[in-house]
Scaffold this active site. Structure first.
Site, mmCIF file in Angstrom:
data_model
loop_
_atom_site.group_PDB
_atom_site.id
_atom_site.type_symbol
_atom_site.label_atom_id
_atom_site.label_comp_id
_atom_site.label_asym_id
_atom_site.label_seq_id
_atom_site.Cartn_x
_atom_site.Cartn_y
_atom_site.Cartn_z
ATOM 1 C CB THR A 19 -0.932 -0.028 1.229
ATOM 2 O OG1 THR A 19 -1.838 -1.111 1.041
ATOM 3 C CG2 THR A 19 -1.711 1.249 1.397
ATOM 4 C CB SER A 66 2.635 -7.863 1.483
ATOM 5 O OG SER A 66 1.537 -7.900 2.327
ATOM 6 C CB THR A 99 0.529 -3.481 6.388
ATOM 7 O OG1 THR A 99 -0.766 -3.482 5.784
ATOM 8 C CG2 THR A 99 1.152 -2.103 6.301
ATOM 9 C CG ASP A 100 -2.623 -7.343 3.774
ATOM 10 O OD1 ASP A 100 -2.943 -6.490 4.628
ATOM 11 O OD2 ASP A 100 -3.244 -7.511 2.713
#
Ligand code: SIN
Length: 336
Positions: A19, A66, A99-100
């Protein structure tokens, strides 16, 4: 025109997407955007003044959301970091990442990077095109931490939303809020605030240069699957993991790592086929005490301490590159 100060620390920015490099159709769109679109050059251009903190050299490792980071990407990223940090002119590394799965990449690097120099993984919750993106300041903070002598020997760090976390302990805990990264029982290591980097504690589990894991020649990681425990679950997914060639299985268990009767039977049978079983907890916090040597002798499963299932999987996969001895692997879960 501003002159960059001389003798700046040299920081490599290794961009992987996410992101922080995401683009939406409008500044008000903070969901349903496209992650991993901005190039590393565009990322850097979006943060004026970064040059005053450090000399930044950008490299594009990949540009994906990710969940699409692969084991191959992990291995080449880690090898590149090891190569760069071996050079005396390089001060530290910043990895930009979605971030995932950020916590997984950060913990993998924490176990395989062979340097005491700072490695900081950073992301953002809002895309770069947002009305108020969090990425640019997170990136500035990450560069401050990577350039900081205080960050040396602290293992791989995650910097998000003004806080500095140990890669081992941090997790994404909220789908959308900016303050999603937390180390539940343990808290942050420090903060970065208006360019001031402050550590309040250290990560004491063994990491980076002090680990036994060497990935330089590894073609891939041994297959380790995670199986979720829930009421009514049978052993079919565990049997399927064994049939698919899993060398390890992590149970995301209830409470202290429990599965249903059928899951426990399937795990026992997997263990008899030399698959290494680790019990972790799906609760999200707390620790499961290590098994005694006598317990392991009787066939009781290895326990994951306070590693969540996705991190227990990484440690187990790396452990299996060294040994299949269950006593030794249980020991690793108390060291790393
Ligand atoms: C991703 O993980 O690539 C998408 C979500 C994010 O970066 O926040």
């Amino acid at each position: 025109m501003n002159q960059a100060p001389p003798n700046r620390p040299v920081i490599y920015l290794l961009a992987t997407g996410g992101t922080i490099a995401g683009r939406a159709n409008s500044p008000l769109q903070t969901a349903g955007y496209r992650a991993g679109e901005l190039s590393v050059a565009e990322l850097l251009a979006g943060v004026p003044g970064l040059d005053n903190i450090a000399e930044i050299r950008g490299e594009q490792v990949c540009n994906v959301a990710s969940p699409f980071i692969t084991i191959d990407i992990w291995l080449s990223l880690a090898r590149r970091i090891n190569e760069l940090l071996a050079s005396p002119e390089v001060t530290g590394i910043v990895v930009t990442h979605g971030t995932d799965s950020l916590e997984e990449t950060a913990y993998f690097l924490d176990l395989v990077v062979k340097s005491n120099k700072p490695v900081v993984v950073v992301g953002s919750m809002r895309p770069a095109t947002s009305l108020s993106p969090d990425g640019p300041l997170n990136l500035v903070d990450a560069v401050h931490v990577a350039a900081s002598p205080e960050a040396q020997g602290q293992g791989v760090l995650v910097v998000m939303n003004d806080e500095i976390y140990a890669a081992r302990d941090v997790s994404k805990t909220h789908v959308s809020q900016l303050h999603t990264f937390r180390s539940h029982d343990l808290g942050a290591l420090g903060s970065v605030y208006s360019g001031v980097v402050t550590f309040y504690r250290k990560a004491v589990r063994r990491h980076t240069a002090a680990t036994e894991f060497v990935i330089e020649q590894l073609p891939t990681l041994p297959r380790v699957d995670i199986i979720y425990a829930y009421l009514g679950a049978d052993g079919a997914l565990i049997d399927a993991a064994v049939a698919a060639g899993a060398r390890g299985i992590v149970l995301a268990g209830m409470g202290q790592g429990g599965g249903t009767t059928e899951q426990n039977e399937a795990l026992q049978s997997a263990q008899e086929q030399r698959v290494v079983i680790v019990r972790s907890s799906r609760t999200g916090s707390g620790r499961i005490l290590p098994q005694s040597p006598a317990g392991l002798e009787r066939g009781v499963a290895i326990t994951a301490d306070n590693l969540n299932p996705q991190k227990a999987r990484i440690l187990l996969a790396l452990a299996l590159t060294r040994t299949t001895d269950r006593q030794k692997i249980q020991q690793m879960f108390t060291i790393y």
